[in-house]
Design a protein around this motif. Structure first.
Motif, PDB file in Angstrom:
ATOM      1  N   ILE A 294       0.784  -1.221  -0.039  1.00  0.00           N
ATOM      2  CA  ILE A 294       0.093  -0.064   0.146  1.00  0.00           C
ATOM      3  C   ILE A 294       0.746   1.379   0.070  1.00  0.00           C
ATOM      4  CG2 ILE A 294      -1.687   1.270   1.479  1.00  0.00           C
ATOM      5  CD1 ILE A 294      -3.011  -1.259   2.188  1.00  0.00           C
ATOM      6  N   PRO A 295       0.373   2.194  -0.858  1.00  0.00           N
ATOM      7  CA  PRO A 295       1.522   3.362  -0.788  1.00  0.00           C
ATOM      8  C   PRO A 295       1.382   4.346   0.476  1.00  0.00           C
ATOM      9  CG  PRO A 295      -0.222   3.197  -2.566  1.00  0.00           C
ATOM     10  CD  PRO A 295      -0.890   2.297  -2.003  1.00  0.00           C
ATOM     11  N   ILE A 296       2.370   4.641   0.617  1.00  0.00           N
ATOM     12  CA  ILE A 296       2.651   5.270   2.113  1.00  0.00           C
ATOM     13  C   ILE A 296       1.856   6.355   2.361  1.00  0.00           C
ATOM     14  CG2 ILE A 296       4.398   6.766   3.359  1.00  0.00           C
ATOM     15  CD1 ILE A 296       6.579   5.547   2.026  1.00  0.00           C
ATOM     16  N   ALA A 297       1.602   7.298   1.428  1.00  0.00           N
ATOM     17  CA  ALA A 297       0.356   8.225   1.792  1.00  0.00           C
ATOM     18  C   ALA A 297      -0.909   7.553   2.188  1.00  0.00           C
ATOM     19  CB  ALA A 297      -0.012   8.921   0.512  1.00  0.00           C
ATOM     20  N   GLU A 298      -1.235   6.403   1.909  1.00  0.00           N
ATOM     21  CA  GLU A 298      -2.634   5.926   2.218  1.00  0.00           C
ATOM     22  C   GLU A 298      -2.550   4.678   3.329  1.00  0.00           C
ATOM     23  OE1 GLU A 298      -4.621   6.136  -2.153  1.00  0.00           O
ATOM     24  OE2 GLU A 298      -3.699   4.488  -1.800  1.00  0.00           O
ATOM     25  N   ALA A 322     -16.070   1.374   3.112  1.00  0.00           N
ATOM     26  CA  ALA A 322     -16.861   1.670   1.748  1.00  0.00           C
ATOM     27  C   ALA A 322     -16.844   3.074   1.588  1.00  0.00           C
ATOM     28  CB  ALA A 322     -18.477   1.224   2.222  1.00  0.00           C
ATOM     29  N   PRO A 323     -16.983   4.021   2.330  1.00  0.00           N
ATOM     30  CA  PRO A 323     -16.897   5.683   1.873  1.00  0.00           C
ATOM     31  C   PRO A 323     -15.497   6.060   1.241  1.00  0.00           C
ATOM     32  CG  PRO A 323     -18.097   5.223   4.214  1.00  0.00           C
ATOM     33  CD  PRO A 323     -17.048   3.945   3.838  1.00  0.00           C
ATOM     34  N   LEU A 324     -14.507   5.182   1.754  1.00  0.00           N
ATOM     35  CA  LEU A 324     -13.311   5.512   1.218  1.00  0.00           C
ATOM     36  C   LEU A 324     -12.718   5.037  -0.236  1.00  0.00           C
ATOM     37  CD1 LEU A 324     -11.398   4.818   4.616  1.00  0.00           C
ATOM     38  CD2 LEU A 324     -11.960   6.830   3.794  1.00  0.00           C
ATOM     39  N   LEU A 325     -13.743   4.018  -0.525  1.00  0.00           N
ATOM     40  CA  LEU A 325     -13.579   3.428  -2.032  1.00  0.00           C
ATOM     41  C   LEU A 325     -12.944   4.347  -3.181  1.00  0.00           C
ATOM     42  CD1 LEU A 325     -15.953   0.335  -2.112  1.00  0.00           C
ATOM     43  CD2 LEU A 325     -13.454   0.311  -1.652  1.00  0.00           C
ATOM     44  N   ASP A 326     -13.854   5.639  -3.386  1.00  0.00           N
ATOM     45  CA  ASP A 326     -13.603   6.510  -4.232  1.00  0.00           C
ATOM     46  C   ASP A 326     -12.302   7.319  -4.153  1.00  0.00           C
ATOM     47  OD1 ASP A 326     -15.627   5.390  -5.842  1.00  0.00           O
ATOM     48  OD2 ASP A 326     -17.099   6.617  -4.916  1.00  0.00           O
ATOM     49  N   THR A 327     -11.812   7.436  -2.908  1.00  0.00           N
ATOM     50  CA  THR A 327     -10.637   8.120  -2.686  1.00  0.00           C
ATOM     51  C   THR A 327      -9.340   7.552  -2.421  1.00  0.00           C
ATOM     52  OG1 THR A 327     -11.031   7.893  -0.298  1.00  0.00           O
ATOM     53  CG2 THR A 327     -12.228   9.552  -0.928  1.00  0.00           C
ATOM     54  N   LEU A 328      -9.356   6.348  -2.638  1.00  0.00           N
ATOM     55  CA  LEU A 328      -7.872   5.799  -2.489  1.00  0.00           C
ATOM     56  C   LEU A 328      -7.699   5.018  -3.989  1.00  0.00           C
ATOM     57  CD1 LEU A 328      -8.762   3.611   0.829  1.00  0.00           C
ATOM     58  CD2 LEU A 328      -7.357   5.410   0.626  1.00  0.00           C
ATOM     59  N   THR A 329      -6.193   4.532  -3.990  1.00  0.00           N
ATOM     60  CA  THR A 329      -5.982   4.145  -5.352  1.00  0.00           C
ATOM     61  C   THR A 329      -6.298   2.608  -5.431  1.00  0.00           C
ATOM     62  OG1 THR A 329      -4.018   3.114  -4.460  1.00  0.00           O
ATOM     63  CG2 THR A 329      -3.842   5.494  -5.145  1.00  0.00           C
ATOM     64  N   ALA A 330      -6.634   2.096  -6.891  1.00  0.00           N
ATOM     65  CA  ALA A 330      -6.989   0.797  -6.899  1.00  0.00           C
ATOM     66  C   ALA A 330      -6.266  -0.209  -6.224  1.00  0.00           C
ATOM     67  CB  ALA A 330      -7.037   0.507  -8.424  1.00  0.00           C
ATOM     68  N   VAL A 336      -6.594  -4.052   0.606  1.00  0.00           N
ATOM     69  CA  VAL A 336      -7.564  -3.962   1.897  1.00  0.00           C
ATOM     70  C   VAL A 336      -8.700  -4.672   1.670  1.00  0.00           C
ATOM     71  CG1 VAL A 336      -8.797  -2.397   3.450  1.00  0.00           C
ATOM     72  CG2 VAL A 336      -6.789  -1.657   2.349  1.00  0.00           C
ATOM     73  N   SER A 337      -9.259  -4.767   0.527  1.00  0.00           N
ATOM     74  CA  SER A 337     -10.685  -5.598   0.304  1.00  0.00           C
ATOM     75  C   SER A 337     -10.269  -6.991   0.736  1.00  0.00           C
ATOM     76  CB  SER A 337     -10.933  -5.344  -1.094  1.00  0.00           C
ATOM     77  OG  SER A 337     -11.480  -4.143  -1.199  1.00  0.00           O
TER      78      SER A 337
END
Length: 393
Positions: A294-298, A322-330, A336-337
């Motif tokens: 996972i990228p350090i920023a996330e 769920a609310p974070l799905l659109d704000t994080l990288t694929a 995480v999923s």
């Protein structure tokens, strides 16, 4: 390339930690571990990086979408009108789907499809790897019936298990999830990662549990007829529905308890530190998130979701994720999923221990003794599966 190297380091650290935890290093079955690990890489690469694998994932996801559509027909018939259009009530729209999927599972079990699948798939894993058949059987069973269901399936063999056999069986049951709640997961996180996690977790649990507690030999057989308790199809339908509503009720009760407790704890902690408990634990687990790819920023956000899953359960974590799905990288969403798709949490220690104890007081006491180690290894299995997925994203 850098992220791949980081993921490889994460896998090496996971294997190294399991080796250090092993209680019988001389008898570790390295051949089995190598075969299962290569198989994991092949499955992840096929499902995530090939057109055929992608199409298969889409087809299975579409099948589950149909199942959810059929399940919603029953829910709407009973509770239609209670949910305003365009809104979602978690118990009605998500948890009650478990009733229908549990019913389908019960039917498949009654007509012997599931017992035969478990028998031959478990036998194939045992033959391919050289691992004991009873251990392979319990791992495959846990991926369909969940933690308690897998233990019930081997209840007659439990009293004869030695400590390592018991550890492998119970840890495997914690690394998987019940097939009856897979559709509910798909309403909260991307379906393709739920489906990828299922086979990977079977192998991760078996790999790490057998490193930590190698099983040298076995003289235990499995009778699949013991898995079918119903005398008729209609009894199977009824039992499946009742079991499903019980699971939905238990999950709902646990969610109420854990979400409420977290709110109360956060009220006190925020007043002192200005941060929520999940955020603090996110910093603690951020190094683990980083070595998973996972990228350090996330990493702190990801660590917070992972910590919530371990402290509470996967449903509570998914609600926050769920609310974070659109704000994080694929890549972060995928890793995480996959990490979330298991029963590795503190509550499962008590559930598994209580189930084992209901069949054998002595064995139940042993599970209580290694409960925290069981959770650690099961969590490491989630880390391994998620890290492997990260290599192909």
């Amino acid at each position: 390339m850098t992220s791949i190297l980081v993921g490889i380091v994460g896998i090496i650290l996971t294997f190294g930690t399991a080796y250090l935890l092993s209680n019988d290093k001389k008898n570790i079955n390295y051949r089995a571990i190598g075969i299962l690990f290569v198989l994991q890489l092949a499955v992840a690469a096929f499902m995530l990086n090939t057109n055929i694998g992608g199409q298969i994932l889409k087809a299975i996801a579409a099948g589950f979408a149909k199942i959810m559509m059929f399940g919603n027909e029953g829910i709407n018939f009973v509770l239609g009108g209670l949910v305003p259009e365009g809104q979602t009530v978690f118990f009605i729209n998500v948890l009650l789907l478990i009733v229908f999927t549990s019913t389908l599972l019960s039917i498949l079990n009654y007509i012997r499809i599931l017992p035969l699948t478990i028998k031959y798939l478990g036998g194939a894993i045992a033959k391919l790897t050289g691992l004991p058949r009873i251990q392979s059987f319990s791992v495959v069973t846990s991926s369909i019936f969940g933690d308690t269901g897998a233990i019930v399936a081997i209840k007659n063999q439990l009293p004869g298990f030695n400590l390592n056999q018991l550890f492998v069986a119970t840890t495997a049951s914690m690394t998987s999830v019940s097939a009856s709640i897979v559709a509910a997961y798909m309403t909260m996180i991307p379906a393709e990662y739920v489906l990828v996690a299922l086979p990977l977790n079977i192998m991760s649990g078996l790999i790490l549990a057998t490193i930590v507690a190698p099983v040298k030999e076995e003289n235990i057989d499995v009778n699949i007829s013991e898995m079918v308790r119903e005398q008729s199809l209609f009894e199977a339908i009824g039992n499946g529905a009742v079991d499903g509503i019980k699971v939905a009720g238990i999950v709902a009760a646990m969610l109420i308890a854990y979400v409420s407790l977290l709110a109360m704890i956060n009220y006190g902690i925020e007043g002192v530190t200005g941060m929520k408990l999940e955020t603090i634990l996110g910093y603690v687990l951020s190094p683990v998130a980083i070595v998973m790819g996972i990228p350090i920023a996330e990493s702190v956000q990801a660590g917070a979701v992972m910590a919530t899953k371990i402290l509470a359960n996967e449903f509570v974590a998914m609600l926050g994720f769920a609310p974070l799905l659109d704000t994080l990288t694929a890549k972060t969403v995928g890793i995480v999923s996959v990490f979330l798709i298991s029963f590795a949490n503190f509550a499962s220690i008590g559930i598994i221990q209580g189930t084992v104890q209901s069949f054998s007081q002595e064995q139940g006491a042993k599970v209580a003794g290694f409960g925290l180690k069981m959770l650690l290894v099961a969590t490491m299995a989630s880390v391994l599966s998620a890290t492997i997925v990260g290599l192909f994203l």
